[in-house]
Design a protein around this motif. Structure first.
Motif, PDB file in Angstrom:
ATOM      1  N   THR A   1       0.805  -1.233   0.000  1.00 60.07           N
ATOM      2  CA  THR A   1       0.000   0.000   0.000  1.00 60.07           C
ATOM      3  C   THR A   1       0.831   1.274   0.000  1.00 60.07           C
ATOM      4  N   THR A   2       2.151   1.154   0.002  1.00 56.43           N
ATOM      5  CA  THR A   2       3.003   2.350   0.018  1.00 56.43           C
ATOM      6  C   THR A   2       4.096   2.224  -1.045  1.00 56.43           C
ATOM      7  N   GLY A   3       4.689   3.356  -1.423  1.00 52.59           N
ATOM      8  CA  GLY A   3       5.891   3.330  -2.246  1.00 52.59           C
ATOM      9  C   GLY A   3       5.688   3.462  -3.733  1.00 52.59           C
ATOM     10  N   GLY A   4       4.553   3.987  -4.172  1.00 51.42           N
ATOM     11  CA  GLY A   4       4.408   4.268  -5.590  1.00 51.42           C
ATOM     12  C   GLY A   4       3.743   3.164  -6.386  1.00 51.42           C
ATOM     13  N   GLU A   5       4.064   3.157  -7.689  1.00 49.70           N
ATOM     14  CA  GLU A   5       3.420   2.219  -8.613  1.00 49.70           C
ATOM     15  C   GLU A   5       3.896   0.784  -8.375  1.00 49.70           C
ATOM     16  N   PRO A   6       3.015  -0.192  -8.617  1.00 47.40           N
ATOM     17  CA  PRO A   6       3.406  -1.597  -8.440  1.00 47.40           C
ATOM     18  C   PRO A   6       4.595  -1.969  -9.329  1.00 47.40           C
ATOM     19  N   TRP A   7       5.481  -2.794  -8.774  1.00 46.39           N
ATOM     20  CA  TRP A   7       6.606  -3.297  -9.543  1.00 46.39           C
ATOM     21  C   TRP A   7       6.118  -4.373 -10.509  1.00 46.39           C
ATOM     22  N   THR A   8       6.705  -4.419 -11.686  1.00 49.01           N
ATOM     23  CA  THR A   8       6.499  -5.516 -12.623  1.00 49.01           C
ATOM     24  C   THR A   8       7.853  -5.898 -13.200  1.00 49.01           C
ATOM     25  N   LEU A   9       7.941  -7.095 -13.704  1.00 44.22           N
ATOM     26  CA  LEU A   9       9.190  -7.555 -14.316  1.00 44.22           C
ATOM     27  C   LEU A   9       9.572  -6.666 -15.493  1.00 44.22           C
ATOM     28  N   ALA A  10       8.569  -6.122 -16.170  1.00 39.90           N
ATOM     29  CA  ALA A  10       8.823  -5.259 -17.338  1.00 39.90           C
ATOM     30  C   ALA A  10       9.543  -3.968 -16.955  1.00 39.90           C
ATOM     31  N   ARG A  11       9.503  -3.587 -15.682  1.00 44.93           N
ATOM     32  CA  ARG A  11      10.167  -2.358 -15.237  1.00 44.93           C
ATOM     33  C   ARG A  11      11.659  -2.568 -14.972  1.00 44.93           C
ATOM     34  N   THR A  12      12.086  -3.810 -15.021  1.00 45.12           N
ATOM     35  CA  THR A  12      13.494  -4.129 -14.768  1.00 45.12           C
ATOM     36  C   THR A  12      14.243  -4.188 -16.093  1.00 45.12           C
ATOM     37  N   PRO A  13      15.416  -3.583 -16.191  1.00 45.85           N
ATOM     38  CA  PRO A  13      16.175  -3.618 -17.440  1.00 45.85           C
ATOM     39  C   PRO A  13      16.377  -5.047 -17.932  1.00 45.85           C
ATOM     40  N   PRO A  14      16.242  -5.274 -19.245  1.00 47.22           N
ATOM     41  CA  PRO A  14      16.341  -6.629 -19.803  1.00 47.22           C
ATOM     42  C   PRO A  14      17.621  -7.363 -19.429  1.00 47.22           C
ATOM     43  N   ASP A  15      18.759  -6.647 -19.350  1.00 42.68           N
ATOM     44  CA  ASP A  15      20.002  -7.335 -19.011  1.00 42.68           C
ATOM     45  C   ASP A  15      19.968  -7.868 -17.587  1.00 42.68           C
ATOM     46  N   LYS A  16      19.313  -7.129 -16.674  1.00 39.64           N
ATOM     47  CA  LYS A  16      19.186  -7.601 -15.292  1.00 39.64           C
ATOM     48  C   LYS A  16      18.247  -8.794 -15.210  1.00 39.64           C
ATOM     49  N   VAL A  17      17.161  -8.751 -15.983  1.00 37.20           N
ATOM     50  CA  VAL A  17      16.232  -9.877 -16.007  1.00 37.20           C
ATOM     51  C   VAL A  17      16.940 -11.121 -16.520  1.00 37.20           C
ATOM     52  N   SER A  18      17.704 -10.970 -17.594  1.00 37.95           N
ATOM     53  CA  SER A  18      18.432 -12.109 -18.162  1.00 37.95           C
ATOM     54  C   SER A  18      19.419 -12.700 -17.156  1.00 37.95           C
ATOM     55  N   ALA A  19      20.122 -11.827 -16.444  1.00 39.76           N
ATOM     56  CA  ALA A  19      21.087 -12.298 -15.441  1.00 39.76           C
ATOM     57  C   ALA A  19      20.370 -13.039 -14.318  1.00 39.76           C
ATOM     58  N   MET A  20      19.212 -12.503 -13.880  1.00 42.08           N
ATOM     59  CA  MET A  20      18.452 -13.155 -12.820  1.00 42.08           C
ATOM     60  C   MET A  20      17.966 -14.531 -13.266  1.00 42.08           C
ATOM     61  N   LEU A  21      17.450 -14.608 -14.486  1.00 41.59           N
ATOM     62  CA  LEU A  21      16.924 -15.878 -14.986  1.00 41.59           C
ATOM     63  C   LEU A  21      18.022 -16.931 -15.111  1.00 41.59           C
ATOM     64  N   ARG A  22      19.238 -16.494 -15.410  1.00 44.77           N
ATOM     65  CA  ARG A  22      20.357 -17.441 -15.488  1.00 44.77           C
ATOM     66  C   ARG A  22      20.759 -17.967 -14.115  1.00 44.77           C
ATOM     67  N   ALA A  23      20.396 -17.237 -13.068  1.00 43.27           N
ATOM     68  CA  ALA A  23      20.829 -17.592 -11.714  1.00 43.27           C
ATOM     69  C   ALA A  23      19.819 -18.441 -10.952  1.00 43.27           C
ATOM     70  N   ILE A  24      18.625 -18.646 -11.521  1.00 43.22           N
ATOM     71  CA  ILE A  24      17.584 -19.405 -10.822  1.00 43.22           C
ATOM     72  C   ILE A  24      17.019 -20.489 -11.734  1.00 43.22           C
ATOM     73  N   THR A  25      16.359 -21.460 -11.109  1.00 44.86           N
ATOM     74  CA  THR A  25      15.686 -22.529 -11.845  1.00 44.86           C
ATOM     75  C   THR A  25      14.262 -22.644 -11.332  1.00 44.86           C
ATOM     76  N   GLY A  26      13.317 -22.737 -12.264  1.00 45.66           N
ATOM     77  CA  GLY A  26      11.917 -22.855 -11.898  1.00 45.66           C
ATOM     78  C   GLY A  26      11.455 -24.300 -11.894  1.00 45.66           C
ATOM     79  N   PHE A  27      10.508 -24.591 -10.991  1.00 48.00           N
ATOM     80  CA  PHE A  27       9.983 -25.944 -10.851  1.00 48.00           C
ATOM     81  C   PHE A  27       8.474 -25.905 -10.670  1.00 48.00           C
ATOM     82  N   SER A  28       7.851 -27.055 -10.947  1.00 43.64           N
ATOM     83  CA  SER A  28       6.460 -27.246 -10.562  1.00 43.64           C
ATOM     84  C   SER A  28       6.322 -28.615  -9.920  1.00 43.64           C
ATOM     85  N   LEU A  29       5.483 -28.694  -8.890  1.00 42.91           N
ATOM     86  CA  LEU A  29       5.193 -29.953  -8.214  1.00 42.91           C
ATOM     87  C   LEU A  29       3.751 -30.322  -8.516  1.00 42.91           C
TER      88      LEU A  29
END
Length: 201
Positions: A129-157
């Motif tokens: 409820t504080t701190g401005g507009e909601p964050w979205t992945l689209a607001r993050t620079p593409p190079d940072k998103v790419s680096a983050m995606l390389r550092a994590i692995t997604g799963f489903s159970l």
């Protein structure tokens, strides 16, 4: 899980809502290196899958694909004092809400991982409820998103077994349940008191 059948629930919608509301849990797995646990944000997809992601350096990441794992979601919990009962010979106990989900884990691709991250952001930014507009992945620079995606692995159970415990004094009379709910409320545990009043009728 507690063996008393009074503390069980077959209300699937309620259990799914618990996953979405808490949205955080633990993934347990027996590995060749011994038992391991990871603490993760959770996404319920509405179609039998619980999704999560881990850092690539996490001890579980390389062992999860194709394995049978256990996800645990903990809801509110609290100590119950015998002073709150009408009968002074009662003993202390603990009320709590917990859900165990057992199933087979598979690794998801980058596109599905992006959807998972977008879902986590949308669900939780809606609660901020504080701190401005909601964050979205689209607001993050593409190079940072790419680096983050390389550092994590997604799963489903894929959930194959649901084991819930909603221990909310169902084994006590209505007067004692209300005494306990009031006691918990006075200790600052309004969430557990509310669940007792709505679910333990």
């Amino acid at each position: 899980m507690h063996p008393n059948s009074a503390f069980r629930s077959d209300d699937r919608a309620l259990l799914e809502a618990l996953i979405t509301e808490v949205a955080f849990g633990m993934v347990f797995l027996a590995t060749p290196d011994g038992p391991r646990v990871a603490h993760v944000p959770l996404v319920w997809d509405g179609d039998g899958l619980v999704q999560f992601h881990l850092a690539n350096g996490n001890a579980l990441t390389r062992h999860l694909p194709g394995s049978t794992a256990l996800v645990v979601v903990n809801g509110p919990d609290g100590y119950v004092s015998p002073r709150w009962y009408g009968d002074p010979t009662q003993v202390p106990t603990w009320n709590y809400v917990a859900l165990e989900l057992e199933g087979t884990v598979r690794q998801i691709d980058e596109a599905a991982l992006r959807v998972q991250l977008d879902t986590i952001g949308a669900q939780h930014e809606a609660r901020v409820t504080t701190g401005g507009e909601p964050w979205t992945l689209a607001r993050t620079p593409p190079d940072k998103v790419s680096a983050m995606l390389r550092a994590i692995t997604g799963f489903s159970l894929e959930v194959q077994a649901w084991r819930p415990t909603l221990k909310l004094s169902q084994n006590k009379g209505a007067e004692d349940r209300e005494r306990v709910a009031l006691g918990l409320e006075m200790q600052g545990n309004a969430a557990l008191a509310s669940l007792m009043r709505t679910l333990a009728q």
